[in-house]
Design a protein around this motif. Structure first.
Motif, short mmCIF file in Angstrom:
data_model
loop_
_atom_site.label_atom_id
_atom_site.label_comp_id
_atom_site.label_asym_id
_atom_site.label_seq_id
_atom_site.Cartn_x
_atom_site.Cartn_y
_atom_site.Cartn_z
N VAL A 156 -32.79 20.55 -19.35
CA VAL A 156 -31.19 20.73 -19.53
C VAL A 156 -30.86 22.31 -20.18
CG1 VAL A 156 -29.34 19.60 -20.42
CG2 VAL A 156 -31.36 18.12 -19.87
N ASN A 157 -29.86 22.70 -19.66
CA ASN A 157 -29.32 23.98 -20.30
C ASN A 157 -28.62 23.55 -21.45
OD1 ASN A 157 -30.58 26.31 -19.28
ND2 ASN A 157 -29.50 25.69 -17.15
N PRO A 158 -28.42 24.32 -22.61
CA PRO A 158 -27.55 23.78 -23.76
C PRO A 158 -25.91 23.93 -23.09
CG PRO A 158 -28.94 25.75 -24.50
CD PRO A 158 -29.26 25.40 -23.08
N HIS A 162 -18.02 22.46 -22.00
CA HIS A 162 -18.24 21.20 -21.28
C HIS A 162 -17.62 21.35 -19.81
CE1 HIS A 162 -18.26 16.99 -20.56
NE2 HIS A 162 -17.10 16.67 -20.10
N GLU A 163 -16.25 21.96 -19.88
CA GLU A 163 -15.68 22.08 -18.36
C GLU A 163 -16.68 22.86 -17.49
OE1 GLU A 163 -12.70 20.85 -17.08
OE2 GLU A 163 -13.04 19.64 -18.94
N GLN A 164 -16.90 23.78 -17.95
CA GLN A 164 -18.07 24.55 -17.07
C GLN A 164 -19.31 23.85 -16.54
OE1 GLN A 164 -20.12 27.52 -19.28
NE2 GLN A 164 -19.70 29.30 -17.86
N ALA A 165 -19.80 22.98 -17.46
CA ALA A 165 -21.04 22.21 -17.42
C ALA A 165 -20.66 21.39 -16.14
CB ALA A 165 -21.36 21.59 -18.63
N LYS A 166 -19.41 20.58 -16.40
CA LYS A 166 -19.11 19.52 -15.40
C LYS A 166 -19.16 20.06 -14.06
CE LYS A 166 -15.42 16.82 -15.89
NZ LYS A 166 -14.22 16.40 -16.73
N GLU A 167 -18.97 21.48 -13.69
CA GLU A 167 -18.71 21.95 -12.50
C GLU A 167 -20.30 22.41 -11.93
OE1 GLU A 167 -16.10 25.31 -12.58
OE2 GLU A 167 -14.44 23.81 -13.42
N LEU A 211 -30.73 14.93 -13.19
CA LEU A 211 -29.48 14.38 -13.13
C LEU A 211 -28.40 15.32 -12.90
CD1 LEU A 211 -29.30 11.65 -15.88
CD2 LEU A 211 -29.70 11.21 -13.44
N LEU A 212 -28.21 16.44 -13.67
CA LEU A 212 -27.12 17.33 -13.84
C LEU A 212 -27.33 18.47 -12.88
CD1 LEU A 212 -27.06 17.88 -17.89
CD2 LEU A 212 -25.67 16.25 -16.38
N LYS A 213 -26.24 18.19 -11.62
CA LYS A 213 -26.50 19.12 -10.50
C LYS A 213 -26.09 20.52 -10.80
CE LYS A 213 -28.15 15.58 -8.59
NZ LYS A 213 -29.69 15.37 -9.06
N ALA A 214 -26.95 21.61 -10.28
CA ALA A 214 -26.16 22.84 -10.36
C ALA A 214 -25.26 23.26 -9.26
CB ALA A 214 -27.51 23.59 -10.34
N SER A 215 -24.37 24.11 -9.38
CA SER A 215 -23.64 24.60 -8.40
C SER A 215 -24.46 25.59 -7.35
CB SER A 215 -22.35 25.24 -8.88
OG SER A 215 -22.72 26.22 -9.51
N GLU A 216 -23.81 26.00 -6.22
CA GLU A 216 -24.53 26.42 -5.22
C GLU A 216 -24.86 27.86 -5.86
OE1 GLU A 216 -23.62 26.54 -1.22
OE2 GLU A 216 -22.81 24.61 -1.42
N GLU A 217 -23.80 28.51 -6.31
CA GLU A 217 -24.13 29.87 -6.91
C GLU A 217 -24.72 30.24 -8.11
OE1 GLU A 217 -19.79 28.95 -8.57
OE2 GLU A 217 -21.08 28.01 -6.95
N ASN A 218 -25.64 28.95 -8.56
CA ASN A 218 -26.25 29.38 -9.75
C ASN A 218 -27.71 29.95 -9.60
OD1 ASN A 218 -25.10 28.79 -11.99
ND2 ASN A 218 -25.22 26.64 -12.13
N LEU A 219 -27.86 30.89 -8.66
CA LEU A 219 -28.91 31.45 -8.22
C LEU A 219 -29.71 31.63 -9.61
CD1 LEU A 219 -28.17 33.51 -5.23
CD2 LEU A 219 -29.06 31.13 -5.37
#
Ligand code: FAD
Length: 484
Positions: A156-158, A162-167, A211-219
């Motif tokens: 898990v990244n810190p 929260h808004e950013q992490a939810k995306e 569990l926590l899914k990364a967004s596609e641009e998170n290369l």
């Protein structure tokens, strides 16, 4: 790594402790720890784990907790299950390991071994990134198994926002990311939360979240690798220790089972290519634990461990109630029955998962996911209630807990007289309620509750995944039928 692949299988405690005496960069209470095996806040946890590893050589346990292949013995958690019987053997070993701490040393090595076994057996999944990543994982499984390495992981990244992490996005201010690629490997910078057992581990897996899914641009944030704990640039920043150097009488759990949690920081850490398993593939990272069934094998280890823990809590509650004869009271019986239902629920879920184990598309047997997923969603709610029951039944007895030194001090007569109950002499009553205190009041006990609430991930996210995977259609059809 190739010349390290061969090993002698199971290790004993001394071999494990010797491996921890390296130049790892561990920080605790404002100081760099010289040696985690002798540091007052860390050493007894290390020695406890060493004692568990010694049990692998106990002839009365070996059939359960180890298996033999080509004349070498390995921990059962590395056994690739090719039948339902193998699944049952794995479950019996997980349970056995957990009984040694009554589930209070949650992060025994079998937890991570279950994941490494699953990834090693499903390494073809990683070939979708690059064929060599699959080979890296097969080699890593051999390395960890053959050398009986103790692993931690950080997934898990810190959270910066929260808004950013939810995306599914990460902040480059705090999150671990790749900053450079070289012929030798990738270079990473940033931090990860959290590594339980980090200071006591040989290796750390730095993987995407289950569990926590990364967004596609998170290369730059999408990767999976494993490195030794003493890799240059890797630092473990520990919370305060809950081992306050008290005797086993005074602190029965925290004097034995301090497994430590640490934030992990990486300063230009070079990860060799042969230790990289996924790279710049957020979508692959998001599927990894599910598609390899690693999450199911980990849930299996967890359910078996939680069963041992719940059983212990029932035993504790019964002993506490018996001390004053409260166990004859209908209301108290009802309270403890609630703990028994929790225990029996976990037991039923564990055995249901084993009984319904089936081969996956690779021919590897996997316990049924749904019962285990039910257990992993229920236990974070059950355990805090079990702790609450210890508080409700213990009440002021949890405070009538003078220390071992008082028992032989000048006030020994008072202690002997006033702390006795109908069923227990003063010393035995104090010992029992000091144990209950370590479960339900101490820093150690509160950390246990926090661990159960969170170690597998945020409860709302786990519940939402459970909902999505649940086969609802047939049930909804029955409702529809009635409405037609
Ligand atoms: C004692 C203890 C030991 C632990 N050991 C380990 C370990 O060994 N290894 C490890 O990797 N982790 C470990 N963890 C960390 C654990 O995985 C996290 O605590 C857990 O995943 C919750 O994340 P968080 O702490 O960042 O919580 P929070 O700050 O609450 O964040 C939860 C995450 O979920 C996201 N989220 C919340 N709601 C939603 C929503 N509606 N939709 C989408 N996303 C949402 C948040 O944005 C955030 O990213 C441990 C935790 C504890 C307490």
């Amino acid at each position: 790594m190739n010349n390290e692949l061969s090993g002698n299988g199971i290790r004993n405690g001394e071999q494990y402790l010797a491996g921890l005496r390296d130049d790892r960069d561990v920080w605790l209470r404002g100081e760099k720890v010289d040696d985690v095996t002798s540091h007052p806040g860390l050493s007894r946890g290390a020695r406890t784990l060493a004692g568990f590893l010694d049990k692998q050589f106990d002839a009365t346990l070996q059939d359960v907790i180890t298996y033999e292949e080509d004349g070498t013995r390995y921990a059962t958690s590395f056994l690739v299950p090719k039948s339902k019987a193998d699944i049952e053997k794995r479950g019996a070993a997980f349970y056995q390991w957990a009984t040694w701490s009554n589930g209070m040393f949650g992060r025994t090595p079998d937890y991570k071994n279950a994941s490494v076994m699953a990834f090693g057996s499903a390494a073809d999944f990683l070939a979708q990134g690059k064929p060599e990543f699959a080979e890296n994982m097969r080699n890593y499984y051999q390395y960890v198994r053959n050398n009986d390495k103790v692993l931690t992981h950080t997934l898990v990244n810190p959270t910066y926002s929260h808004e950013q992490a939810k995306e599914g996005k990460y902040s480059d201010k705090v999150a671990l990311q790749v900053v450079k690629e070289t012929d030798a490997g990738i270079v990473v910078n940033g931090a990860r939360l959290l590594a339980t057992l980090g200071p006591h581990a040989d290796e750390i897996e730095v993987f995407p979240s289950t569990l926590l899914k990364a967004s596609e641009e998170n290369l730059p944030f999408a990767f999976a690798f494993a490195i030794p704990i003493n890799t240059p640039g890797l630092r473990l920043i520990c919370r305060d220790s809950y081992d306050h150097e008290k005797s086993h009488f005074d602190a029965p759990l925290s004097s034995r089972f301090e497994e430590m949690d640490a934030v992990v920081t990486f300063k230009n850490v070079l990860v060799p290519w042969e230790r990289v398993f996924m790279y710049r593939e957020p979508l692959l990272c998001n599927k990894a634990f599910a598609d390899t069934n690693a999450v199911v094998h980990m849930m299996h280890q967890v359910a078996c461990g939680k069963l041992a823990k719940a059983e212990f809590m029932v035993g504790l509650l019964c002993a506490m109630a018996k001390a004053t004869g409260k166990d004859k009271d209908m209301n108290v019986k009802g309270q403890i029955a609630e703990a028994m239902w929790a225990t029996e629920t976990v037991r039923a879920l564990r055995f249901s998962a084993e009984a319904h184990a089936e081969a996956d598309s690779r021919g590897i047997f996997v316990p049924a996911r749904r019962p285990l997923d039910t257990s992993r969603n229920l236990f974070p709610k059950m355990y805090p209630r079990l702790v609450e029951l210890v508080q409700l039944i213990g009440s002021s007895s949890l405070m009538a807990t003078p220390s071992e030194a008082d028992i032989t001090s000048d006030i020994a007569d008072d202690i002997g007289q006033y702390f006795q109950t109908v069923n227990l002499a003063s010393k035995d009553r104090i010992a029992l309620f000091r144990l209950a205190h370590d479960v339900a009041v101490s820093g150690f006990g509160n950390r246990q509750a926090l661990y159960e609430r969170f170690f597998f991930g945020p409860q709302n996210v786990m519940a939402s995944i459970y909902f999505d995977l649940y086969d609802k259609d047939e049930m909804m059809d029955r409702v529809d039928l009635l409405l037609k």
